[in-house]
Each structure stands twice: as structure tokens, then as C-alpha cells.
Write a protein that holds these residues in place. Sequence first.
Motif, short mmCIF file in Angstrom:
data_model
loop_
_atom_site.label_atom_id
_atom_site.label_comp_id
_atom_site.label_asym_id
_atom_site.label_seq_id
_atom_site.Cartn_x
_atom_site.Cartn_y
_atom_site.Cartn_z
N ALA A 95 0.86 -1.18 0.00
CA ALA A 95 0.00 0.00 0.00
C ALA A 95 0.89 1.22 0.00
CB ALA A 95 -0.92 -0.02 1.21
N LYS A 96 0.24 2.38 -0.05
CA LYS A 96 0.97 3.64 0.07
C LYS A 96 0.21 4.55 1.02
CE LYS A 96 3.38 3.67 -4.38
NZ LYS A 96 3.66 4.44 -5.62
N VAL A 97 0.95 5.41 1.70
CA VAL A 97 0.32 6.26 2.69
C VAL A 97 0.96 7.64 2.66
CG1 VAL A 97 1.88 5.57 4.55
CG2 VAL A 97 -0.42 6.36 5.11
N ASP A 139 -0.01 10.81 10.72
CA ASP A 139 -0.40 11.71 11.81
C ASP A 139 -1.88 11.48 12.13
OD1 ASP A 139 -1.59 12.84 9.64
OD2 ASP A 139 -0.61 14.80 9.82
N GLN A 140 -2.62 12.52 12.51
CA GLN A 140 -4.00 12.35 12.97
C GLN A 140 -4.88 11.69 11.91
OE1 GLN A 140 -5.11 12.88 16.09
NE2 GLN A 140 -2.96 13.27 16.57
N THR A 141 -4.73 12.10 10.66
CA THR A 141 -5.50 11.51 9.58
C THR A 141 -4.58 11.30 8.38
OG1 THR A 141 -7.47 12.67 10.32
CG2 THR A 141 -7.54 11.74 8.11
N CYS A 142 -4.69 10.13 7.75
CA CYS A 142 -3.82 9.82 6.63
C CYS A 142 -4.64 9.27 5.47
CB CYS A 142 -2.77 8.78 7.02
SG CYS A 142 -1.67 9.31 8.34
N GLU A 143 -4.07 9.37 4.30
CA GLU A 143 -4.68 8.79 3.11
C GLU A 143 -3.94 7.50 2.79
OE1 GLU A 143 -6.21 10.69 -0.95
OE2 GLU A 143 -4.03 10.52 -0.89
N LEU A 144 -4.70 6.42 2.68
CA LEU A 144 -4.13 5.10 2.43
C LEU A 144 -4.56 4.64 1.05
CD1 LEU A 144 -2.63 2.58 3.57
CD2 LEU A 144 -4.84 1.77 4.36
N SER A 145 -3.61 4.27 0.23
CA SER A 145 -3.90 3.79 -1.13
C SER A 145 -3.53 2.33 -1.22
CB SER A 145 -3.10 4.60 -2.15
OG SER A 145 -3.25 4.03 -3.45
N LYS A 153 -8.66 4.24 -2.56
CA LYS A 153 -8.08 5.17 -1.60
C LYS A 153 -9.09 5.43 -0.49
CE LYS A 153 -4.96 7.60 -4.77
NZ LYS A 153 -4.53 8.92 -5.30
N LEU A 154 -8.61 5.50 0.71
CA LEU A 154 -9.47 5.83 1.83
C LEU A 154 -8.68 6.59 2.86
CD1 LEU A 154 -9.87 2.80 4.20
CD2 LEU A 154 -8.57 2.56 2.12
N GLU A 160 -2.14 0.65 14.47
CA GLU A 160 -3.53 0.25 14.22
C GLU A 160 -4.31 1.47 13.77
OE1 GLU A 160 -5.03 -1.60 17.74
OE2 GLU A 160 -3.71 -3.35 17.60
N PHE A 161 -5.40 1.25 13.03
CA PHE A 161 -6.10 2.39 12.43
C PHE A 161 -7.59 2.15 12.37
CE2 PHE A 161 -5.27 -0.60 9.06
CZ PHE A 161 -6.41 -0.54 8.26
N ALA A 162 -8.32 3.23 12.12
CA ALA A 162 -9.75 3.18 11.88
C ALA A 162 -10.05 4.03 10.66
CB ALA A 162 -10.54 3.69 13.09
N SER A 163 -11.06 3.66 9.88
CA SER A 163 -11.40 4.43 8.69
C SER A 163 -12.11 5.71 9.10
CB SER A 163 -12.28 3.60 7.74
OG SER A 163 -13.48 3.25 8.39
N VAL A 164 -11.97 6.73 8.28
CA VAL A 164 -12.58 8.03 8.51
C VAL A 164 -13.61 8.26 7.41
CG1 VAL A 164 -12.20 10.51 8.66
CG2 VAL A 164 -10.51 8.91 9.57
N GLU A 165 -14.85 8.53 7.80
CA GLU A 165 -15.90 8.76 6.80
C GLU A 165 -15.67 10.07 6.07
OE1 GLU A 165 -18.04 6.56 6.00
OE2 GLU A 165 -17.56 5.13 7.60
#
Length: 503
Positions: free
Chosen positions: A428-430, A466-472, A479-480, A498-503
Motif C-alpha cells: 500500500a501507500k500512505v 499523523d492524525q488523519t492519513c490517506e491510504l492507497s 483510496k481511503l 492500528e487504524f480506523a477508517s474516517v468517513e
Amino acid sequence: MPLHLSLPETSADPQADVAAVAPESTVRWLDELAYDDPLRTGRAVADRLGALNAQRLRITLRQDLNEHFFPVVQRLLAILERQLGSGELPLAPDARAASKVADDLIAQLAASYKSLLVEQSRRLFGFASSGRALLPIQRTMLLIGQRLVLSYRIYATAPKGVWSELHELYQFAARRGLSQRELDPSSPTPLALYKSALMTAFADPQRLAPGDLNVVLALVHELANRAQIGLAQDRRNVQGIFVIKPQRDTAGYSVSKRHQPSPQTHDLVLNTLPVAEGLVEKLARLDGKTPLADLGLPADTDLVRAKDLLGRLIKYWGAVPNRRFNRLRTHAKVEITVGLADIWAFLNEGGVGEAGAGEWMVTNESPRGFALMHVSGAITPVRVGEVVGLRARETPGCHICVVRWVLSDNPEHLELGLEEIAPTARPAKVRRVRDSAGTMVPALLLPEVPNHNQAASILAPLASMDQTCELSIGELQAKLKVRPTQTVERTPSVQLVEFASVE
């Protein structure tokens, strides 16, 4: 009781090397040494000490010469230590040469102090009770401790015989009432040196990431006085208790570990539980508000790594856990890919292995890890804390592991202990959302592992989230946005989050 220490052979000709034992010329030679080429200077000093050890000298002359060599050797060791590199193995040729010279310096000077101690015991009536033995005992124990630390720095096994001699020197000092005496207010006692050497060994130094050994040594220096040493018959519990068998050439073992011989009444025990309790106090203050210097830690210490290290030391010195499984021997041949970037490339290209990759043999396997030994082929430099992809030959996927311990006694010998953090991964990429114009960096998406209560996580380079990231996720062209929820681990090169998705 006579001392049984390894001593160099002496020449039958007292004039074999007059220059090496002439006090005035030796002192002048030491004063004129240049330190801009520490390898060459260290080699010359070690050779001079070797010539000194080959001579039979008066006790007072040997002691005077030793004390002139001692500060020179300490200065050279400090310089050579900085050349040992970043902890990558196998060692680079320059680092290997520096470690060899450093070990020779320590061994030669220790041999001269041992000769002094043995000669005193033979010739001087009442030398021990008069305190004359304190100097050679303290110096020899200090040098043996330094030799052990040097082996830890390069992830090598301890030199043969050093633990047997350290045990004997401590008992010799204890029997003669010298174990708690000081040469001067700034010098550690034989008891303090013995406790420090034992505690460092019981911190499992082969599992320490580069840089962590210095933190451990600082903590040992500060807290070793809390450890208690006594006879095995005084043992009341098993928590924090280590058995020392003085007749063996090892540091000892934890009582709480299974499959160890029962302690005998003549054995010694070291109780490190009070030290672990002191670390619990430090860990509670490791909140980002208390200055690190007040906790005995370097100012640039990473808080996450420091908390992890203190937590492991509390376990090592408090209550070493039993293994929850029996290791099984196997001889499977595997390949490894070292480093997050190379693992990502391997997975992104469909699992195409590198031509001419080195071959490794699995010597131990457990539900959560592997022990490997290099068999043939190229060796990619590796260090404790590095991420490794482990795979059977010609297979597309790989186990994602972290190097927990390493062992290398020479450039051709390398063993690794790996902890598996995921049975597979997806490339993946971030990138940080706020860095929308920035380049997305390679990362690994690790699946959930329910059997080990392990949530899905991201393995990424340091400082890339950091607080919010884009994961590809490349193969899905998806992408999310995700939010890191917990840093599971941080090593010198990567972080597991560990992470959680952001709407």
C-alpha cells in the motif's frame, strides 16, 4: 584457595623486550601517542601490552606500568566504540577491525592485572587482608565487564572463560572482605561491578535495538545497587530471581524459566525485583512532561521506544515469563527480504524474488516466530528492530517479521531471531492528508489476526502518519482516509500502527 585465572606465557629470558618494561621509556611512549588513527595506535598499545605480559616483573613495577596503560586504553576504547557502526550485521570491515583491536586491548590489559593479582597471592603474606589485592581485582573485573559490553555491541557471544573468571574474582573479593571496598570515591566496588555485569546480561542484550544498550547501561549504573545478591538457600520466591552457578562459564538463568537445573545451596542468587520496581516508577513518570535527563535517559530518546524498553526490562528483571509453547526443530530452507522498501517492492511485483538471494535455514520455529541461520549466498545488512519478509523459495507471499535478536561471531556467521507480526501483507501507500501534494510512501497493510487478538494495522516508515492519513491500496485502486488509533510498536526504522477508517 588458589586463583584459577588464564594467564599469558612468560618468556624465560627477562631481557626479551627491555623497551616494553622500561618505566621511563614506556611512560614517555604513552604520553606521545597520537589518537588520530585509533586502529593503528590501539594495535601498537595492544602489542606493547603483549610484550609486557611476556615478562616476569617485580610486583611494584607491573602495577605502576598497568596504571599508566589503564587511562590510555580507556581513551582508545571510547574512540573505537564510536566506529562500531549502527548495529547492522554483518559488521563492516572497519567496524570489525575496530572491535578486534578493542577486544585485544581489553584482554591484554586484563591479563596484566591478573598476573599482578596472582603474583601478589604467591609472594605477599597477608596481601588480601591488607587491601593490596583490591586494585587488580577491581581493574580486572571492570575490564572483563567492558569486554562483555563490547561483545553485546557487536551481537557476538561472550569470549570464552570471562564469566568463569568474573565469578571467581567476585568470590575471591567477597571471602577477603574486599567486595564492598572502593579504590576511590569515583570507582565502583567489586560488588557493584559484578551486579552490573549480571544485570546487563539478564537484560538479554542480543534483543536490544541499536542505541538501547546505552540506555540499559545507564539504568544499570543507576539502579544496580538495589539488586540483592546472596546464597541460593536464602531464596524465598522466584520473581526476579536469577541463579548464578560460579563453576559455569555463563552469567546464570532465571528461576522462573522452565527446564533449568535446580539451584544448589552453594549457588548464588541475584534478586532484581527491587530494580524492576524502580523501573515501574520511572515508567510512570515517562509522560512527556518530566525531563528525560531526570529519568536517566538521553535527551533524544524516543518516548515510544523508551516505554517499550522499560516495559521489557521490567519483565526481564521482574518476572521472566515461561514459554507458552515448545519450539520445534526444522531445517527448512528460506529466503529473506530486509527492509520495508524491499518487502514492498517484492510484494508489489507479484512476489518475484531477487536473483542470487542468500539462503537461510530455519533452526527453530514457534507459533509466533522463527530462528534462522545463514547458510549461503549474499547477506543483506540487518539489525535488531528491522522488518524482514520471510518466504519459502519461489513463493509469492511472505511472513512479515521483526528482528528480535541477532548473533554474529564472525563475518560468515549470522543468526536471527524473528517475531512474526503478520502471516502476509498487501503493498500500500500512505501520506498525510495535510501533505496532499506530497509523495505517497510505501507501506504494508497487515491483516487482522484474531488468534492473537491483533487488529488490522499499517507498517509504515517513521513520521509518515499523523492524525488523519490517506491510504492507497494499489491492487484495488482504492483510496481511503484512515485515522491512526494506536502505535503498537516503533523501531529505529518503522512503526506499526492500528487504524480506523474516517468517513
